[in-house]
Scaffold this motif. Structure first.
Motif, PDB file in Angstrom:
ATOM      1  N   THR A 197       0.821  -1.204   0.000  1.00  0.00           N
ATOM      2  CA  THR A 197       0.000   0.000   0.000  1.00  0.00           C
ATOM      3  C   THR A 197       0.858   1.257   0.000  1.00  0.00           C
ATOM      4  N   THR A 198       0.249   2.341  -0.460  1.00  0.00           N
ATOM      5  CA  THR A 198       0.961   3.607  -0.556  1.00  0.00           C
ATOM      6  C   THR A 198       0.382   4.680   0.346  1.00  0.00           C
ATOM      7  N   ASP A 199      -0.825   4.470   0.870  1.00  0.00           N
ATOM      8  CA  ASP A 199      -1.447   5.503   1.702  1.00  0.00           C
ATOM      9  C   ASP A 199      -0.930   5.431   3.130  1.00  0.00           C
ATOM     10  N   GLU A 200      -0.951   6.555   3.791  1.00  0.00           N
ATOM     11  CA  GLU A 200      -0.517   6.637   5.180  1.00  0.00           C
ATOM     12  C   GLU A 200      -1.704   7.024   6.054  1.00  0.00           C
ATOM     13  N   PRO A 201      -1.758   6.546   7.286  1.00  0.00           N
ATOM     14  CA  PRO A 201      -2.868   6.940   8.153  1.00  0.00           C
ATOM     15  C   PRO A 201      -2.824   8.437   8.436  1.00  0.00           C
ATOM     16  N   PRO A 202      -3.989   9.069   8.609  1.00  0.00           N
ATOM     17  CA  PRO A 202      -4.005  10.513   8.873  1.00  0.00           C
ATOM     18  C   PRO A 202      -3.373  10.886  10.202  1.00  0.00           C
ATOM     19  N   GLU A 203      -3.269   9.922  11.103  1.00  0.00           N
ATOM     20  CA  GLU A 203      -2.591  10.121  12.373  1.00  0.00           C
ATOM     21  C   GLU A 203      -1.942   8.803  12.762  1.00  0.00           C
ATOM     22  N   ALA A 204      -1.035   8.845  13.723  1.00  0.00           N
ATOM     23  CA  ALA A 204      -0.326   7.635  14.132  1.00  0.00           C
ATOM     24  C   ALA A 204      -1.308   6.524  14.479  1.00  0.00           C
ATOM     25  N   ALA A 205      -0.979   5.303  14.061  1.00  0.00           N
ATOM     26  CA  ALA A 205      -1.879   4.175  14.273  1.00  0.00           C
ATOM     27  C   ALA A 205      -1.072   2.917  14.556  1.00  0.00           C
ATOM     28  N   ALA A 206      -1.725   1.934  15.110  1.00  0.00           N
ATOM     29  CA  ALA A 206      -1.085   0.677  15.477  1.00  0.00           C
ATOM     30  C   ALA A 206      -1.175  -0.331  14.328  1.00  0.00           C
ATOM     31  N   PRO A 207      -0.340  -1.366  14.336  1.00  0.00           N
ATOM     32  CA  PRO A 207      -0.353  -2.375  13.271  1.00  0.00           C
ATOM     33  C   PRO A 207      -1.633  -3.200  13.243  1.00  0.00           C
ATOM     34  N   ILE A 208      -1.936  -3.761  12.084  1.00  0.00           N
ATOM     35  CA  ILE A 208      -3.127  -4.573  11.875  1.00  0.00           C
ATOM     36  C   ILE A 208      -3.148  -5.794  12.784  1.00  0.00           C
ATOM     37  N   SER A 209      -1.997  -6.385  13.053  1.00  0.00           N
ATOM     38  CA  SER A 209      -1.956  -7.599  13.875  1.00  0.00           C
ATOM     39  C   SER A 209      -2.573  -7.380  15.251  1.00  0.00           C
ATOM     40  N   MET A 210      -2.505  -6.152  15.762  1.00  0.00           N
ATOM     41  CA  MET A 210      -3.087  -5.863  17.071  1.00  0.00           C
ATOM     42  C   MET A 210      -4.609  -5.856  16.993  1.00  0.00           C
ATOM     43  N   ALA A 211      -5.150  -5.373  15.884  1.00  0.00           N
ATOM     44  CA  ALA A 211      -6.600  -5.418  15.690  1.00  0.00           C
ATOM     45  C   ALA A 211      -7.086  -6.856  15.543  1.00  0.00           C
ATOM     46  N   ILE A 212      -6.257  -7.729  14.975  1.00  0.00           N
ATOM     47  CA  ILE A 212      -6.616  -9.146  14.852  1.00  0.00           C
ATOM     48  C   ILE A 212      -6.711  -9.776  16.240  1.00  0.00           C
ATOM     49  N   THR A 213      -5.708  -9.532  17.072  1.00  0.00           N
ATOM     50  CA  THR A 213      -5.735 -10.076  18.428  1.00  0.00           C
ATOM     51  C   THR A 213      -6.968  -9.595  19.183  1.00  0.00           C
ATOM     52  N   GLU A 214      -7.286  -8.311  19.059  1.00  0.00           N
ATOM     53  CA  GLU A 214      -8.455  -7.774  19.739  1.00  0.00           C
ATOM     54  C   GLU A 214      -9.736  -8.432  19.236  1.00  0.00           C
ATOM     55  N   ALA A 215      -9.855  -8.623  17.907  1.00  0.00           N
ATOM     56  CA  ALA A 215     -11.046  -9.250  17.345  1.00  0.00           C
ATOM     57  C   ALA A 215     -11.197 -10.683  17.838  1.00  0.00           C
ATOM     58  N   LEU A 216     -10.096 -11.424  17.915  1.00  0.00           N
ATOM     59  CA  LEU A 216     -10.159 -12.793  18.412  1.00  0.00           C
ATOM     60  C   LEU A 216     -10.585 -12.833  19.876  1.00  0.00           C
ATOM     61  N   GLN A 217     -10.249 -11.825  20.613  1.00  0.00           N
ATOM     62  CA  GLN A 217     -10.593 -11.761  22.029  1.00  0.00           C
ATOM     63  C   GLN A 217     -12.069 -11.413  22.239  1.00  0.00           C
ATOM     64  N   ARG A 218     -12.670 -10.671  21.270  1.00  0.00           N
ATOM     65  CA  ARG A 218     -14.001 -10.120  21.495  1.00  0.00           C
ATOM     66  C   ARG A 218     -15.094 -10.641  20.569  1.00  0.00           C
ATOM     67  N   CYS A 219     -14.738 -11.127  19.379  1.00  0.00           N
ATOM     68  CA  CYS A 219     -15.747 -11.386  18.340  1.00  0.00           C
ATOM     69  C   CYS A 219     -15.988 -12.881  18.144  1.00  0.00           C
ATOM     70  N   ARG A 220     -17.190 -13.202  17.646  1.00  0.00           N
ATOM     71  CA  ARG A 220     -17.586 -14.592  17.445  1.00  0.00           C
ATOM     72  C   ARG A 220     -17.850 -14.941  15.985  1.00  0.00           C
ATOM     73  N   THR A 221     -18.100 -13.961  15.161  1.00  0.00           N
ATOM     74  CA  THR A 221     -18.475 -14.218  13.771  1.00  0.00           C
ATOM     75  C   THR A 221     -17.636 -13.380  12.813  1.00  0.00           C
ATOM     76  N   VAL A 222     -17.678 -13.779  11.550  1.00  0.00           N
ATOM     77  CA  VAL A 222     -17.003 -13.006  10.500  1.00  0.00           C
ATOM     78  C   VAL A 222     -17.546 -11.584  10.468  1.00  0.00           C
ATOM     79  N   GLU A 223     -18.858 -11.452  10.551  1.00  0.00           N
ATOM     80  CA  GLU A 223     -19.483 -10.133  10.495  1.00  0.00           C
ATOM     81  C   GLU A 223     -18.972  -9.230  11.618  1.00  0.00           C
ATOM     82  N   GLU A 224     -18.929  -9.768  12.830  1.00  0.00           N
ATOM     83  CA  GLU A 224     -18.468  -8.981  13.971  1.00  0.00           C
ATOM     84  C   GLU A 224     -16.996  -8.612  13.823  1.00  0.00           C
ATOM     85  N   ALA A 225     -16.173  -9.583  13.416  1.00  0.00           N
ATOM     86  CA  ALA A 225     -14.731  -9.340  13.315  1.00  0.00           C
ATOM     87  C   ALA A 225     -14.426  -8.316  12.226  1.00  0.00           C
TER      88      ALA A 225
END
Length: 389
Positions: A197-225
């Motif tokens: 990718t070439t775009d940059e976040p408009p402000e500092a942001a964390a890596p995608i892998s952290m959002a994956i861990t959070e989704a696994l901790q909280r979500c039950r379905t594809v739709e929710e994740a």
């Protein structure tokens, strides 16, 4: 070939309790791997290429750690407070310090940005089937993790048992708080391919892998994740394969500013992707299709077209899936182990054998039965070990 190992042969780390306690457990259990990973940074060409010739390596690494700390401090505190505490725990448990830990966790989006050091992992593949395409009717995901062999010794599977959250099996590397791939006790499965990718976040942001861990901790379905991950500020590009126990499967394309959720076409029960976006909307922020690696890339990649491997592998997966009817785990494994129509393995075949990237781990996920298979090898030599959550 199926084997029947003990859980301890597959799961190296059990992280339980509050976030900091989970990090402490990972840091202590994986201490030797984390220290070895820090030493191996000196051999990582993509990292060393940013070092001025006049600057000593130790000073360069220290400056990189400080930069990673400054960059991640705000987004972690703002968006991922639990992950921040987990990182503090990893640093304490391993004894390498928070700056070094944050550097490892910042390398992920840096290596997926052509504006960084042009060293995005250029391979990785995922295939999902369900319903009429699955021999058991159960949804399945097969995944090749194509990366540098230098990093392979630092892979691990951890079992996360967060206080108040869902238990999960997660494939990652020893210093990371985020997950590369994972499956939770509800049957939600997520795998992660990097994107260009070439775009940059408009402000500092964390890596995608952290959002994956959070989704696994909280979500039950594809739709929710998918909704959870899309709602998060993030840094970097990726393509996630998702499946759940109810039979839903989807491919989620992500950049720092955009997202697109793709499901199977009507009447189809299979999906595949490598590292290239399918959506025109997403391709607007993808490295141009005709781009080539320049002299700022690691030497084995220079003058090669960035998307060559993804394009060829996507075409091959489409062909293999069109020729297959119903697939069982071994049939999926055979597709992932494919060496092309001429049988000659290369960096453009589903099972990657290249001068820079190679298939270094292969995994399968079965959300209905909460089973995972893993082999730290090329797909053509896989000897899977099974674990049930």
């Amino acid at each position: 070939m199926l084997s029947t190992p003990t859980r301890s042969e597959v799961i190296e780390v059990i992280c339980e309790g509050a976030a900091r306690e989970m990090g402490l457990a990972q840091g202590a259990a994986a201490k030797s791997k984390i220290h070895a990973a820090r030493a191996a940074l000196a051999e990582l060409e993509a990292f060393r290429m940013q070092q001025p010739r006049w600057l000593p390596y130790r000073t360069y690494r220290w400056l990189a750690e400080r930069r990673a700390s400054r960059f991640l401090e705000t987004p972690l505190a703002r968006d991922f407070a639990d992950i921040q505490q987990r990182l503090i725990g990893i640093a304490e448990g391993s004894g390498i310090g928070l700056g070094a830990t944050l550097l490892f966790n910042a390398l992920e989006p840096v290596l997926s940005s052509l504006g960084g050091c042009t060293a995005c992992p250029g391979a990785c593949s995922a295939v999902a089937v369900r319903g009429s395409r699955s021999a058991t009717g159960e949804p399945m995901i097969a995944r090749n993790f194509d990366y540098l062999p230098l990093i392979q010794p630092f892979y691990l599977v951890r079992e996360s048992r967060p206080k108040g959250g869902l238990r999960a099996l997660e494939f990652t590397t020893a210093p990371l708080a985020g997950a590369v791939d994972g499956m939770n006790e509800a049957g939600l499965c997520i795998t992660y391919n990097y994107g260009f990718t070439t775009d940059e976040p408009p402000e500092a942001a964390a890596p995608i892998s952290m959002a994956i861990t959070e989704a696994l901790q909280r979500c039950r379905t594809v739709e929710e994740a998918a909704a959870s991950i899309q709602s998060r500020r993030r840094w970097g590009g990726g393509i996630l394969m998702l499946a759940d126990a109810g039979g839903d499967i989807a491919s989620l394309e992500l950049s720092s500013t955009r997202e697109f959720l793709r499901r199977p076409e009507e009447g189809a029960d299979a999906l595949s992707h490598t590292n290239a976006f399918s959506s025109p909307h997403m391709r607007e922020v993808q490295v141009p299709w005709n781009a080539v690696y320049t002299s700022s890339a690691p030497s084995p990649l220079r003058e090669r077209r960035v998307h060559q491997s993804s394009e060829t592998r996507d075409q091959r997966f489409a062909q293999l899936l069109s020729e297959a009817d119903v697939l069982d785990p071994d049939g999926l494994a055979a597709i992932m182990a494919d060496h092309g129509s001429d049988g000659k393995p290369s960096d453009t075949t589903p099972c990657v054998h290249g001068d820079y990237w190679n298939t270094t781990a292969c995994l399968q996920f079965f959300p209905k039965t909460r089973r995972m298979r893993v082999s730290y090898s090329s797909a053509c030599l896989a000897n899977f070990k099974d674990v049930v959550l």
